[in-house]
Design a protein around this motif. Structure first.
Motif, PDB file in Angstrom:
ATOM      1  N   GLU A  14       0.834  -1.207   0.000  1.00 53.39           N
ATOM      2  CA  GLU A  14       0.000   0.000   0.000  1.00 53.39           C
ATOM      3  C   GLU A  14       0.869   1.258   0.000  1.00 53.39           C
ATOM      4  N   ALA A  15       2.045   1.176   0.627  1.00 50.21           N
ATOM      5  CA  ALA A  15       2.962   2.325   0.611  1.00 50.21           C
ATOM      6  C   ALA A  15       3.441   2.618  -0.803  1.00 50.21           C
ATOM      7  N   ALA A  16       3.733   1.561  -1.561  1.00 48.47           N
ATOM      8  CA  ALA A  16       4.150   1.763  -2.950  1.00 48.47           C
ATOM      9  C   ALA A  16       3.030   2.416  -3.752  1.00 48.47           C
ATOM     10  N   GLU A  17       1.788   1.990  -3.493  1.00 48.95           N
ATOM     11  CA  GLU A  17       0.648   2.577  -4.200  1.00 48.95           C
ATOM     12  C   GLU A  17       0.418   4.024  -3.766  1.00 48.95           C
ATOM     13  N   LEU A  28      -2.136   5.853   3.871  1.00 44.54           N
ATOM     14  CA  LEU A  28      -1.802   4.570   4.500  1.00 44.54           C
ATOM     15  C   LEU A  28      -2.723   4.285   5.672  1.00 44.54           C
ATOM     16  N   ASN A  29      -2.920   5.277   6.526  1.00 49.34           N
ATOM     17  CA  ASN A  29      -3.754   5.088   7.714  1.00 49.34           C
ATOM     18  C   ASN A  29      -5.201   4.780   7.346  1.00 49.34           C
ATOM     19  N   GLU A  30      -5.686   5.368   6.266  1.00 49.81           N
ATOM     20  CA  GLU A  30      -7.079   5.175   5.869  1.00 49.81           C
ATOM     21  C   GLU A  30      -7.272   3.960   4.951  1.00 49.81           C
ATOM     22  N   GLY A  31      -6.195   3.278   4.587  1.00 48.47           N
ATOM     23  CA  GLY A  31      -6.307   2.103   3.727  1.00 48.47           C
ATOM     24  C   GLY A  31      -6.834   2.424   2.344  1.00 48.47           C
ATOM     25  N   VAL A  32      -6.458   3.598   1.829  1.00 47.60           N
ATOM     26  CA  VAL A  32      -6.987   4.057   0.545  1.00 47.60           C
ATOM     27  C   VAL A  32      -6.655   3.080  -0.578  1.00 47.60           C
ATOM     28  N   HIS A  33      -5.491   2.469  -0.508  1.00 39.95           N
ATOM     29  CA  HIS A  33      -5.019   1.642  -1.616  1.00 39.95           C
ATOM     30  C   HIS A  33      -5.147   0.142  -1.352  1.00 39.95           C
ATOM     31  N   GLU A  34      -5.876  -0.212  -0.315  1.00 34.54           N
ATOM     32  CA  GLU A  34      -6.032  -1.628   0.027  1.00 34.54           C
ATOM     33  C   GLU A  34      -6.732  -2.394  -1.089  1.00 34.54           C
TER      34      GLU A  34
END
Length: 504
Positions: free
Chosen positions: A79-82, A129-135
Protein backbone atom coordinates in the motif's frame (compact mmCIF):
# COMPACT_ATOMS: atom_id res chain seq x y z
CA UNK A 1 -1.20 -38.97 -22.10
CA UNK A 2 -1.99 -35.28 -21.58
CA UNK A 3 0.43 -32.76 -20.22
CA UNK A 4 -0.48 -29.87 -17.94
CA UNK A 5 0.23 -26.53 -19.56
CA UNK A 6 1.65 -23.83 -17.30
CA UNK A 7 -0.97 -21.20 -16.33
CA UNK A 8 -1.29 -18.11 -18.47
CA UNK A 9 -1.89 -14.54 -17.39
CA UNK A 10 -5.65 -14.03 -17.00
CA UNK A 11 -5.47 -10.23 -16.67
CA UNK A 12 -3.51 -8.80 -19.60
CA UNK A 13 -1.15 -5.89 -19.09
CA UNK A 14 -3.03 -2.62 -19.36
CA UNK A 15 -3.16 1.03 -18.45
CA UNK A 16 -4.00 0.25 -14.82
CA UNK A 17 -0.59 -1.34 -14.32
CA UNK A 18 2.61 0.28 -13.16
CA UNK A 19 5.06 -0.25 -16.01
CA UNK A 20 8.66 0.46 -16.88
CA UNK A 21 9.36 0.50 -20.56
CA UNK A 22 7.32 1.34 -23.68
CA UNK A 23 3.89 -0.20 -24.21
CA UNK A 24 4.91 -1.47 -27.66
CA UNK A 25 8.00 -3.34 -26.40
CA UNK A 26 8.27 -6.84 -27.96
CA UNK A 27 8.52 -8.43 -24.50
CA UNK A 28 6.33 -7.76 -21.49
CA UNK A 29 7.48 -9.18 -18.16
CA UNK A 30 4.80 -9.22 -15.46
CA UNK A 31 6.03 -9.81 -11.93
CA UNK A 32 3.84 -10.70 -8.96
CA UNK A 33 5.92 -9.70 -5.97
CA UNK A 34 6.02 -9.18 -2.21
CA UNK A 35 8.24 -6.43 -0.80
CA UNK A 36 9.14 -8.49 2.29
CA UNK A 37 9.87 -11.69 0.37
CA UNK A 38 13.63 -12.45 0.37
CA UNK A 39 13.38 -14.26 -2.97
CA UNK A 40 11.82 -11.15 -4.50
CA UNK A 41 14.71 -9.20 -3.04
CA UNK A 42 17.09 -11.58 -4.79
CA UNK A 43 15.40 -11.28 -8.18
CA UNK A 44 15.17 -7.46 -7.98
CA UNK A 45 18.82 -6.76 -9.04
CA UNK A 46 18.59 -9.52 -11.66
CA UNK A 47 15.63 -7.83 -13.33
CA UNK A 48 17.32 -4.43 -13.15
CA UNK A 49 20.39 -5.89 -14.82
CA UNK A 50 18.23 -7.43 -17.55
CA UNK A 51 16.50 -4.08 -18.08
CA UNK A 52 19.88 -2.44 -18.56
CA UNK A 53 20.83 -5.15 -21.05
CA UNK A 54 17.60 -5.26 -23.09
CA UNK A 55 16.62 -1.59 -22.83
CA UNK A 56 13.46 -0.35 -24.55
CA UNK A 57 12.62 -3.81 -25.88
CA UNK A 58 11.39 -4.87 -22.44
CA UNK A 59 8.33 -3.65 -20.58
CA UNK A 60 8.24 -4.53 -16.88
CA UNK A 61 4.96 -4.59 -14.98
CA UNK A 62 4.80 -5.07 -11.23
CA UNK A 63 1.73 -6.43 -9.45
CA UNK A 64 1.31 -6.96 -5.73
CA UNK A 65 0.98 -10.39 -4.17
CA UNK A 66 1.72 -9.86 -0.46
CA UNK A 67 2.03 -13.11 1.47
CA UNK A 68 0.59 -11.70 4.66
CA UNK A 69 0.77 -14.89 6.72
CA UNK A 70 4.52 -15.21 6.24
CA UNK A 71 5.38 -11.52 5.91
CA UNK A 72 3.56 -9.23 8.37
CA UNK A 73 4.77 -6.01 6.74
CA UNK A 74 4.11 -7.00 3.13
CA UNK A 75 0.56 -5.62 2.86
CA UNK A 76 1.45 -2.22 4.30
CA UNK A 77 4.56 -2.03 2.12
CA UNK A 78 2.46 -2.73 -0.98
CA UNK A 79 0.00 0.00 0.00
CA UNK A 80 2.96 2.33 0.61
CA UNK A 81 4.15 1.76 -2.95
CA UNK A 82 0.65 2.58 -4.20
CA UNK A 83 0.48 5.68 -2.00
CA UNK A 84 3.73 6.83 -3.59
CA UNK A 85 2.36 5.95 -7.03
CA UNK A 86 -0.67 8.17 -6.36
CA UNK A 87 1.79 11.06 -6.52
CA UNK A 88 3.14 9.96 -9.92
CA UNK A 89 4.00 6.68 -11.59
CA UNK A 90 7.71 7.51 -11.36
CA UNK A 91 7.25 7.83 -7.60
CA UNK A 92 5.83 4.29 -7.48
CA UNK A 93 9.02 2.94 -9.03
CA UNK A 94 11.26 5.00 -6.77
CA UNK A 95 9.42 3.61 -3.75
CA UNK A 96 9.47 0.11 -5.31
CA UNK A 97 13.25 0.29 -5.62
CA UNK A 98 13.74 1.68 -2.14
CA UNK A 99 11.58 -0.97 -0.49
CA UNK A 100 13.54 -3.77 -2.14
CA UNK A 101 16.82 -2.11 -1.20
CA UNK A 102 15.65 -1.74 2.42
CA UNK A 103 13.73 -4.96 3.07
CA UNK A 104 14.77 -4.85 6.72
CA UNK A 105 13.01 -1.48 7.18
CA UNK A 106 9.29 -1.92 6.47
CA UNK A 107 7.60 -0.76 9.67
CA UNK A 108 5.16 2.18 9.57
CA UNK A 109 7.92 4.44 10.88
CA UNK A 110 10.30 3.17 8.20
CA UNK A 111 7.74 3.69 5.43
CA UNK A 112 7.22 7.29 6.51
CA UNK A 113 10.97 7.83 6.55
CA UNK A 114 11.23 6.40 3.02
CA UNK A 115 8.56 8.86 1.86
CA UNK A 116 10.47 11.74 3.44
CA UNK A 117 13.75 10.71 1.84
CA UNK A 118 12.07 10.40 -1.56
CA UNK A 119 10.65 13.91 -1.19
CA UNK A 120 6.99 12.85 -1.31
CA UNK A 121 4.06 14.72 0.22
CA UNK A 122 4.48 12.89 3.51
CA UNK A 123 1.22 14.11 5.05
CA UNK A 124 -0.81 12.79 2.15
CA UNK A 125 1.24 9.57 2.09
CA UNK A 126 0.66 8.82 5.80
CA UNK A 127 -3.04 9.73 5.62
CA UNK A 128 -3.64 7.37 2.70
CA UNK A 129 -1.80 4.57 4.50
CA UNK A 130 -3.75 5.09 7.71
CA UNK A 131 -7.08 5.17 5.87
CA UNK A 132 -6.31 2.10 3.73
CA UNK A 133 -6.99 4.06 0.54
CA UNK A 134 -5.02 1.64 -1.62
CA UNK A 135 -6.03 -1.63 0.03
CA UNK A 136 -8.51 -2.47 -2.74
CA UNK A 137 -5.89 -1.94 -5.45
CA UNK A 138 -3.50 -4.32 -3.75
CA UNK A 139 -6.31 -6.87 -3.31
CA UNK A 140 -7.16 -6.60 -7.02
CA UNK A 141 -3.59 -7.49 -7.92
CA UNK A 142 -3.58 -10.40 -5.50
CA UNK A 143 -6.88 -11.73 -6.88
CA UNK A 144 -5.68 -11.45 -10.49
CA UNK A 145 -2.56 -13.39 -9.50
CA UNK A 146 -4.57 -16.12 -7.82
CA UNK A 147 -6.70 -16.50 -10.95
CA UNK A 148 -3.48 -16.90 -12.96
CA UNK A 149 -2.23 -19.67 -10.69
CA UNK A 150 0.13 -17.57 -8.57
CA UNK A 151 0.70 -19.16 -5.18
CA UNK A 152 4.10 -17.76 -4.22
CA UNK A 153 6.52 -14.97 -4.99
CA UNK A 154 8.19 -14.01 -7.15
CA UNK A 155 6.05 -15.33 -10.02
CA UNK A 156 6.87 -14.11 -13.53
CA UNK A 157 4.94 -14.09 -16.79
CA UNK A 158 6.72 -13.44 -20.10
CA UNK A 159 4.35 -12.25 -22.84
CA UNK A 160 1.46 -13.73 -20.88
CA UNK A 161 3.02 -17.17 -20.31
CA UNK A 162 4.24 -18.21 -16.89
CA UNK A 163 8.00 -18.56 -16.52
CA UNK A 164 9.01 -21.51 -14.34
CA UNK A 165 12.73 -21.58 -15.08
CA UNK A 166 15.61 -20.67 -12.72
CA UNK A 167 15.42 -17.18 -11.25
CA UNK A 168 18.91 -16.37 -12.48
CA UNK A 169 20.22 -13.75 -14.87
CA UNK A 170 21.23 -15.96 -17.77
CA UNK A 171 18.18 -18.23 -17.68
CA UNK A 172 15.69 -15.38 -17.43
CA UNK A 173 17.49 -13.30 -20.07
CA UNK A 174 17.49 -16.28 -22.43
CA UNK A 175 13.73 -16.76 -21.98
CA UNK A 176 13.08 -13.07 -22.59
CA UNK A 177 15.27 -13.06 -25.70
CA UNK A 178 13.45 -16.09 -27.10
CA UNK A 179 10.01 -14.61 -26.38
CA UNK A 180 10.88 -11.36 -28.16
CA UNK A 181 13.07 -12.89 -30.86
CA UNK A 182 15.92 -10.65 -29.72
CA UNK A 183 18.58 -12.09 -32.02
CA UNK A 184 21.46 -9.98 -30.75
CA UNK A 185 20.80 -11.02 -27.15
CA UNK A 186 20.52 -14.66 -28.17
CA UNK A 187 23.87 -14.49 -29.94
CA UNK A 188 25.53 -12.82 -27.00
CA UNK A 189 24.35 -15.64 -24.76
CA UNK A 190 26.25 -18.18 -26.82
CA UNK A 191 29.02 -19.67 -24.70
CA UNK A 192 31.63 -19.10 -27.39
CA UNK A 193 30.90 -15.38 -27.66
CA UNK A 194 30.04 -14.53 -24.06
CA UNK A 195 32.51 -12.25 -22.35
CA UNK A 196 34.11 -13.43 -19.16
CA UNK A 197 32.56 -10.62 -17.18
CA UNK A 198 29.05 -11.94 -17.88
CA UNK A 199 29.90 -15.14 -16.03
CA UNK A 200 30.92 -13.41 -12.82
CA UNK A 201 28.39 -13.14 -10.02
CA UNK A 202 27.91 -9.73 -8.50
CA UNK A 203 26.42 -8.59 -5.24
CA UNK A 204 23.06 -6.83 -4.99
CA UNK A 205 24.94 -3.51 -4.86
CA UNK A 206 27.00 -4.32 -7.94
CA UNK A 207 30.32 -5.24 -6.33
CA UNK A 208 32.26 -8.05 -8.03
CA UNK A 209 32.48 -11.40 -6.26
CA UNK A 210 35.47 -12.55 -8.31
CA UNK A 211 38.29 -10.88 -10.19
CA UNK A 212 38.20 -10.36 -13.93
CA UNK A 213 41.67 -11.55 -14.82
CA UNK A 214 42.19 -13.99 -11.94
CA UNK A 215 39.04 -15.10 -10.13
CA UNK A 216 40.59 -15.20 -6.66
CA UNK A 217 42.38 -11.87 -7.00
CA UNK A 218 40.86 -8.41 -7.46
CA UNK A 219 42.26 -5.44 -9.33
CA UNK A 220 42.39 -2.03 -7.65
CA UNK A 221 39.24 -0.97 -9.51
CA UNK A 222 37.39 -4.09 -8.39
CA UNK A 223 38.40 -3.57 -4.76
CA UNK A 224 37.25 0.03 -5.06
CA UNK A 225 33.88 -1.18 -6.36
CA UNK A 226 33.50 -3.50 -3.36
CA UNK A 227 34.42 -0.67 -0.97
CA UNK A 228 31.92 1.64 -2.65
CA UNK A 229 29.18 -1.02 -2.51
CA UNK A 230 29.72 -1.27 1.26
CA UNK A 231 29.67 2.51 1.54
CA UNK A 232 26.46 2.72 -0.45
CA UNK A 233 24.76 0.34 1.95
CA UNK A 234 26.15 1.98 5.10
CA UNK A 235 25.26 5.56 4.18
CA UNK A 236 21.71 4.55 3.28
CA UNK A 237 20.84 2.91 6.62
CA UNK A 238 18.20 4.35 8.91
CA UNK A 239 19.14 6.20 12.09
CA UNK A 240 17.86 3.31 14.22
CA UNK A 241 19.92 0.67 12.43
CA UNK A 242 23.04 2.81 12.45
CA UNK A 243 22.71 3.57 16.15
CA UNK A 244 22.16 0.03 17.38
CA UNK A 245 24.85 -1.36 15.10
CA UNK A 246 27.20 1.31 16.45
CA UNK A 247 26.17 0.49 20.01
CA UNK A 248 26.96 -3.18 19.39
CA UNK A 249 30.40 -2.18 18.10
CA UNK A 250 31.11 -0.11 21.20
CA UNK A 251 30.06 -2.98 23.46
CA UNK A 252 32.21 -5.40 21.43
CA UNK A 253 35.30 -3.34 22.22
CA UNK A 254 34.77 -4.33 25.83
CA UNK A 255 36.45 -7.61 24.84
CA UNK A 256 39.51 -5.64 23.75
CA UNK A 257 39.65 -3.68 27.01
CA UNK A 258 39.03 -6.70 29.23
CA UNK A 259 41.40 -9.07 27.44
CA UNK A 260 44.24 -6.58 27.26
CA UNK A 261 43.93 -5.65 30.95
CA UNK A 262 43.83 -9.26 32.11
CA UNK A 263 46.75 -10.42 29.95
CA UNK A 264 48.91 -7.40 30.78
CA UNK A 265 48.35 -8.08 34.47
CA UNK A 266 49.22 -11.76 34.05
CA UNK A 267 52.45 -10.98 32.15
CA UNK A 268 53.51 -7.53 33.37
CA UNK A 269 57.17 -7.75 32.38
CA UNK A 270 56.87 -9.65 29.13
CA UNK A 271 59.00 -7.90 26.45
CA UNK A 272 56.80 -9.18 23.61
CA UNK A 273 53.71 -7.50 25.03
CA UNK A 274 51.43 -10.48 25.44
CA UNK A 275 48.79 -8.13 26.79
CA UNK A 276 48.37 -6.71 23.31
CA UNK A 277 47.40 -10.02 21.71
CA UNK A 278 43.80 -9.46 22.80
CA UNK A 279 43.61 -5.89 21.47
CA UNK A 280 42.32 -6.96 18.01
CA UNK A 281 39.58 -9.12 19.54
CA UNK A 282 36.83 -6.49 19.55
CA UNK A 283 37.72 -5.40 16.02
CA UNK A 284 37.40 -9.00 14.81
CA UNK A 285 33.89 -9.13 16.32
CA UNK A 286 33.04 -5.86 14.56
CA UNK A 287 34.40 -6.69 11.11
CA UNK A 288 33.09 -10.25 10.94
CA UNK A 289 29.81 -9.25 12.60
CA UNK A 290 29.22 -6.29 10.29
CA UNK A 291 28.84 -3.72 13.10
CA UNK A 292 29.33 0.02 12.60
CA UNK A 293 32.56 1.40 14.06
CA UNK A 294 33.86 4.93 13.67
CA UNK A 295 36.95 4.79 11.39
CA UNK A 296 36.24 1.23 10.18
CA UNK A 297 32.80 1.46 8.55
CA UNK A 298 32.61 5.25 8.47
CA UNK A 299 35.67 5.68 6.24
CA UNK A 300 34.22 3.77 3.29
CA UNK A 301 31.45 6.36 2.59
CA UNK A 302 34.20 8.88 1.88
CA UNK A 303 34.40 7.17 -1.53
CA UNK A 304 30.81 8.22 -2.28
CA UNK A 305 31.61 11.82 -1.37
CA UNK A 306 34.76 11.78 -3.51
CA UNK A 307 32.72 10.57 -6.48
CA UNK A 308 29.94 13.10 -5.69
CA UNK A 309 27.29 10.41 -5.26
CA UNK A 310 26.68 11.54 -1.65
CA UNK A 311 26.88 14.92 0.01
CA UNK A 312 29.14 16.07 2.82
CA UNK A 313 26.19 16.57 5.24
CA UNK A 314 25.04 12.99 4.59
CA UNK A 315 28.53 11.74 5.40
CA UNK A 316 28.64 13.83 8.59
CA UNK A 317 25.24 12.43 9.57
CA UNK A 318 26.62 8.90 9.35
CA UNK A 319 29.78 9.82 11.25
CA UNK A 320 27.85 11.56 14.02
CA UNK A 321 25.33 8.78 14.62
CA UNK A 322 27.97 6.04 14.67
CA UNK A 323 30.40 8.01 16.86
CA UNK A 324 27.69 8.75 19.45
CA UNK A 325 26.56 5.11 19.45
CA UNK A 326 30.14 3.82 19.76
CA UNK A 327 30.87 6.12 22.68
CA UNK A 328 27.59 5.09 24.34
CA UNK A 329 28.67 1.46 24.04
CA UNK A 330 32.14 1.93 25.53
CA UNK A 331 30.66 4.16 28.26
CA UNK A 332 28.45 1.27 29.34
CA UNK A 333 31.46 -1.05 29.32
CA UNK A 334 33.68 1.37 31.26
CA UNK A 335 30.97 1.89 33.87
CA UNK A 336 30.44 -1.84 34.18
CA UNK A 337 34.12 -2.55 34.85
CA UNK A 338 34.59 0.48 37.10
CA UNK A 339 31.56 0.07 39.36
CA UNK A 340 30.83 -3.65 39.61
CA UNK A 341 34.08 -5.13 40.93
CA UNK A 342 34.58 -7.41 37.93
CA UNK A 343 38.29 -6.53 37.95
CA UNK A 344 40.37 -7.66 40.88
CA UNK A 345 42.72 -5.08 42.40
CA UNK A 346 45.67 -5.94 40.16
CA UNK A 347 43.67 -5.90 36.92
CA UNK A 348 41.90 -2.69 37.96
CA UNK A 349 45.27 -1.01 38.50
CA UNK A 350 46.44 -2.16 35.07
CA UNK A 351 43.25 -0.86 33.44
CA UNK A 352 43.70 2.45 35.25
CA UNK A 353 47.23 2.64 33.90
CA UNK A 354 45.95 2.47 30.30
CA UNK A 355 43.99 5.69 30.79
CA UNK A 356 46.77 7.42 32.69
CA UNK A 357 49.24 6.59 29.92
CA UNK A 358 46.91 7.98 27.26
CA UNK A 359 46.46 11.28 29.13
CA UNK A 360 50.20 11.59 29.80
CA UNK A 361 50.90 12.09 26.09
CA UNK A 362 50.78 15.58 24.61
CA UNK A 363 47.90 16.73 22.42
CA UNK A 364 50.08 16.93 19.30
CA UNK A 365 51.69 13.53 19.87
CA UNK A 366 48.26 11.95 20.31
CA UNK A 367 47.10 13.58 17.07
CA UNK A 368 50.00 12.28 14.99
CA UNK A 369 49.92 8.79 16.52
CA UNK A 370 46.19 8.69 15.83
CA UNK A 371 46.86 9.70 12.21
CA UNK A 372 49.07 6.65 11.77
CA UNK A 373 46.41 4.48 13.42
CA UNK A 374 43.76 5.94 11.09
CA UNK A 375 45.89 5.04 8.09
CA UNK A 376 46.30 1.49 9.40
CA UNK A 377 42.55 1.13 9.87
CA UNK A 378 41.92 2.42 6.33
CA UNK A 379 44.47 -0.08 5.06
CA UNK A 380 42.65 -2.83 6.93
CA UNK A 381 39.34 -1.77 5.35
CA UNK A 382 40.87 -1.84 1.86
CA UNK A 383 42.47 -5.26 2.38
CA UNK A 384 39.39 -6.88 3.94
CA UNK A 385 37.47 -5.90 0.81
CA UNK A 386 40.21 -7.54 -1.25
CA UNK A 387 39.79 -10.80 0.69
CA UNK A 388 37.19 -13.41 -0.26
CA UNK A 389 37.41 -15.70 2.78
CA UNK A 390 36.52 -15.09 6.41
CA UNK A 391 39.84 -16.63 7.50
CA UNK A 392 41.77 -14.12 5.41
CA UNK A 393 39.76 -11.24 6.88
CA UNK A 394 40.39 -12.55 10.38
CA UNK A 395 44.15 -12.58 9.81
CA UNK A 396 44.16 -9.13 8.17
CA UNK A 397 42.23 -7.56 11.03
CA UNK A 398 44.32 -9.28 13.68
CA UNK A 399 47.73 -8.44 12.23
CA UNK A 400 46.97 -4.81 11.42
CA UNK A 401 45.10 -3.96 14.62
CA UNK A 402 47.83 -5.60 16.72
CA UNK A 403 50.18 -2.89 15.41
CA UNK A 404 48.18 -0.15 17.16
CA UNK A 405 48.97 -1.10 20.80
CA UNK A 406 52.37 -2.52 19.81
CA UNK A 407 53.34 0.84 18.29
CA UNK A 408 51.75 2.84 21.12
CA UNK A 409 49.22 4.28 18.68
CA UNK A 410 45.64 5.21 19.53
CA UNK A 411 42.15 4.42 18.25
CA UNK A 412 39.49 6.90 19.34
CA UNK A 413 36.83 4.42 20.49
CA UNK A 414 39.03 1.87 22.27
CA UNK A 415 41.00 4.73 23.80
CA UNK A 416 37.74 6.35 24.91
CA UNK A 417 36.93 3.19 26.84
CA UNK A 418 40.28 3.43 28.65
CA UNK A 419 40.03 7.12 29.61
CA UNK A 420 36.34 6.77 30.55
CA UNK A 421 37.26 3.93 32.88
CA UNK A 422 39.90 6.19 34.44
CA UNK A 423 37.29 8.93 34.89
CA UNK A 424 34.78 6.56 36.48
CA UNK A 425 37.33 5.33 39.05
CA UNK A 426 38.20 8.94 39.95
CA UNK A 427 41.50 9.30 38.11
CA UNK A 428 40.39 12.24 35.94
CA UNK A 429 37.27 14.13 34.91
CA UNK A 430 35.15 13.73 31.80
CA UNK A 431 36.02 17.17 30.40
CA UNK A 432 39.74 16.40 30.54
CA UNK A 433 39.18 13.01 28.94
CA UNK A 434 37.21 14.63 26.13
CA UNK A 435 39.45 17.64 25.46
CA UNK A 436 42.89 16.14 26.09
CA UNK A 437 42.30 12.71 24.54
CA UNK A 438 39.14 12.22 22.50
CA UNK A 439 39.35 15.33 20.32
CA UNK A 440 42.95 14.90 19.10
CA UNK A 441 42.54 11.17 18.53
CA UNK A 442 39.26 11.54 16.61
CA UNK A 443 40.84 14.22 14.43
CA UNK A 444 43.96 12.15 13.87
CA UNK A 445 42.09 8.92 13.08
CA UNK A 446 39.76 10.74 10.69
CA UNK A 447 42.43 12.70 8.84
CA UNK A 448 44.77 9.71 8.63
CA UNK A 449 42.02 7.49 7.26
CA UNK A 450 40.69 10.03 4.79
CA UNK A 451 44.20 10.73 3.51
CA UNK A 452 44.66 7.04 2.78
CA UNK A 453 41.28 6.74 1.08
CA UNK A 454 41.75 9.92 -0.93
CA UNK A 455 45.42 9.74 -1.84
CA UNK A 456 45.86 6.01 -2.28
CA UNK A 457 42.64 4.07 -2.80
CA UNK A 458 40.82 6.67 -4.87
CA UNK A 459 43.82 7.88 -6.86
CA UNK A 460 44.98 4.41 -7.91
CA UNK A 461 41.65 3.47 -9.50
CA UNK A 462 40.65 4.27 -13.03
CA UNK A 463 36.94 3.39 -13.04
CA UNK A 464 34.76 5.00 -10.42
CA UNK A 465 31.31 3.72 -11.31
CA UNK A 466 29.38 0.48 -11.41
CA UNK A 467 28.12 -0.10 -14.91
CA UNK A 468 24.78 -1.49 -13.73
CA UNK A 469 24.08 0.42 -10.57
CA UNK A 470 25.29 3.86 -11.58
CA UNK A 471 23.84 3.91 -15.07
CA UNK A 472 20.82 5.72 -13.66
CA UNK A 473 22.78 7.85 -11.21
CA UNK A 474 24.14 11.29 -11.72
CA UNK A 475 26.75 13.20 -9.78
CA UNK A 476 25.43 15.75 -7.31
CA UNK A 477 26.01 19.32 -8.33
CA UNK A 478 28.37 21.29 -6.13
CA UNK A 479 25.63 22.90 -4.01
CA UNK A 480 23.98 19.52 -3.34
CA UNK A 481 27.38 18.00 -2.59
CA UNK A 482 28.38 20.74 -0.15
CA UNK A 483 25.06 21.60 1.48
CA UNK A 484 23.08 18.39 1.02
CA UNK A 485 19.35 17.94 0.61
CA UNK A 486 16.87 15.11 0.39
CA UNK A 487 18.34 14.60 -3.03
CA UNK A 488 21.83 13.51 -1.98
CA UNK A 489 22.25 10.03 -3.30
CA UNK A 490 18.56 9.51 -4.04
CA UNK A 491 18.35 12.45 -6.38
CA UNK A 492 20.84 10.60 -8.51
CA UNK A 493 18.38 7.68 -8.66
CA UNK A 494 15.44 9.84 -9.80
CA UNK A 495 14.39 8.26 -13.04
CA UNK A 496 11.59 10.55 -14.14
CA UNK A 497 10.17 9.69 -17.50
CA UNK A 498 13.23 8.32 -19.26
CA UNK A 499 15.43 6.52 -16.74
CA UNK A 500 13.91 3.03 -16.73
CA UNK A 501 13.58 2.82 -20.50
CA UNK A 502 17.14 3.70 -21.44
CA UNK A 503 19.01 1.00 -23.24
CA UNK A 504 22.68 0.20 -23.06
Amino acid sequence: MSTVEPPSLTLPAGERDHSRGPADAPVTLVQYGDFECPHCGDIYPVIRRIQNRVGTRLRLIFRHFPLTQQHPHAQQAAEAAEAAGAQGDAEFWRMHDRLYEHQNALTDEDLEEHAEVLGLDTGRFVQELNEGVHEDRVDEDRLSGARSGVNGTPTLFINGERYDGPLEFESLLTAIAEAGDLVDIQRSMDLDNRELRETIDRSRRGAPAAGAAVRDQFSADEIFQRVTATADEDIDRSVRLLFFSGLAAGLSLGATFFGRAVMTTAYPNDPIGLGNIFYPLGFIFIVLGGYQLYTENTLTPVTLVLTRLASIPRLLRLWGIVAVANVAGVTIIALLFARTGIFNAAVAETARGFGEHALSISWSALFFRAMIAGGLVATMVWLTHAAREATARFLIVYMIMFLIPAGDLFHCITGACEVLYLAFVGGTDLVTAFVDFFIPVVLGNTIGGIAFVALVNYSMTAERRFSDRDRLQRELDWSEWLLGSYADRLLSEREGESGPTKSD
